[in-house]
Design a protein around this motif. Structure first.
Motif, PDB file in Angstrom:
ATOM      1  N   ARG A 168       7.583   5.653  -5.655  1.00 52.71           N
ATOM      2  CA  ARG A 168       8.299   6.780  -6.245  1.00 52.71           C
ATOM      3  C   ARG A 168       7.497   7.415  -7.377  1.00 52.71           C
TER       4      ARG A 168
ATOM      5  N   GLU B 247       7.212  11.210  -6.288  1.00 55.16           N
ATOM      6  CA  GLU B 247       8.295  12.110  -6.704  1.00 55.16           C
ATOM      7  C   GLU B 247       7.911  13.143  -7.759  1.00 55.16           C
TER       8      GLU B 247
ATOM      9  N   HIS C 178      17.731  13.521  -4.947  1.00 53.96           N
ATOM     10  CA  HIS C 178      16.350  13.126  -4.687  1.00 53.96           C
ATOM     11  C   HIS C 178      15.916  13.516  -3.271  1.00 53.96           C
TER      12      HIS C 178
ATOM     13  N   LEU D 116      12.781  16.075  -2.286  1.00 53.19           N
ATOM     14  CA  LEU D 116      11.719  15.708  -1.355  1.00 53.19           C
ATOM     15  C   LEU D 116      11.637  16.704  -0.200  1.00 53.19           C
TER      16      LEU D 116
END
Length: 228
Positions: free
Chosen positions: A102, A106, A152, A156
């Motif tokens: 992550r 991210e 999240h 993405l």
């Protein structure tokens, strides 16, 4: 009980045993043995074998039955394997690996979303972050988790990078794992709520640098919490 439910249940039990190390690499399984242990038909055992092979957990051979494969052969991005590993004795190592993933992905995904997200996605991100603050401050973790996974995943998928978008289930599993394994505080820390809103605002404003910074701070907080 349908054959689909049966082979899913048997696959789940064997997958947990393999990923927990109870069936180490090199262990042998047979269709007859699986059928006898679980009381299922040959059809169910064959489908279980196909599922385990598809996950990279076993290899089948005409004379040797099923042989458990080492970890490097597993499809470690599959949501089922992640779930099994988080539920097993290797939980801490799995959380560390996922959190490091992550941290690498991210922040760049958030920057990409600031450049590529649709107007609808930008609006939704701001709304999700605001609602997450309300739920987080109220300690309503299950409801908070649902929105956290949505936020999240949306980041993405909005990143403009199909490789990042394909990781939304992986990130969802680690978010769910932290909550369901009791690794979240009773209410999310204030800094995490602030950074979720900062990411959402930056994406909405098209500020890629700020979106990357805020997401790096957010996942960095998660990494620090796990280390502690």
């Amino acid at each position: 009980m349908s054959a689909t439910v049966l082979h899913s249940s048997v696959t789940d039990v064997l997958g947990r045993r393999i990923t927990a190390g109870h069936l180490p690499a090199g262990s042998a399984l047979t269709l007859d043995g699986i059928g006898a242990e679980f009381g299922v038909s040959r059809t169910v055992t064959r489908e279980t074998m196909r599922q385990l092979e598809a996950l990279g957990l076993v290899r089948s051979g005409r004379r040797i039955g099923l042989v458990v494969l080492p970890e490097q052969d597993w499809n470690v991005y599959d949501a089922r394997i992640i779930r099994w590993r988080l539920a097993g004795p290797g939980r801490d190592a799995q959380l560390r690996s996922l959190t490091e993933l992550r941290c690498a992905v991210e922040p760049l995904a958030a920057a990409g979303a600031a450049r590529h997200a649709t107007p609808e996605a930008r609006t939704e991100l701001v709304e999700l972050a605001a609602r997450m603050r309300e739920l987080g401050e109220a300690g309503r973790l299950e409801e908070f988790l649902v929105l956290d996974i949505r936020l999240h995943a949306l980041l993405l998928r909005s990143s403009g990078n199909e490789m990042f978008a394909a990781l939304h289930e992986v990130v969802g599993e680690v978010l769910a794992g932290r909550t369901h394994l009791g690794l979240m505080p009773q209410a999310p820390v204030a800094e995490a709520l602030d950074e979720h809103e900062a990411v959402a605002r930056a994406v909405a404003a098209g500020d890629a640098a700020e979106a990357e910074r805020a997401m790096a701070a957010l996942v960095g907080e998660v990494r620090a919490a796990l280390t502690a």
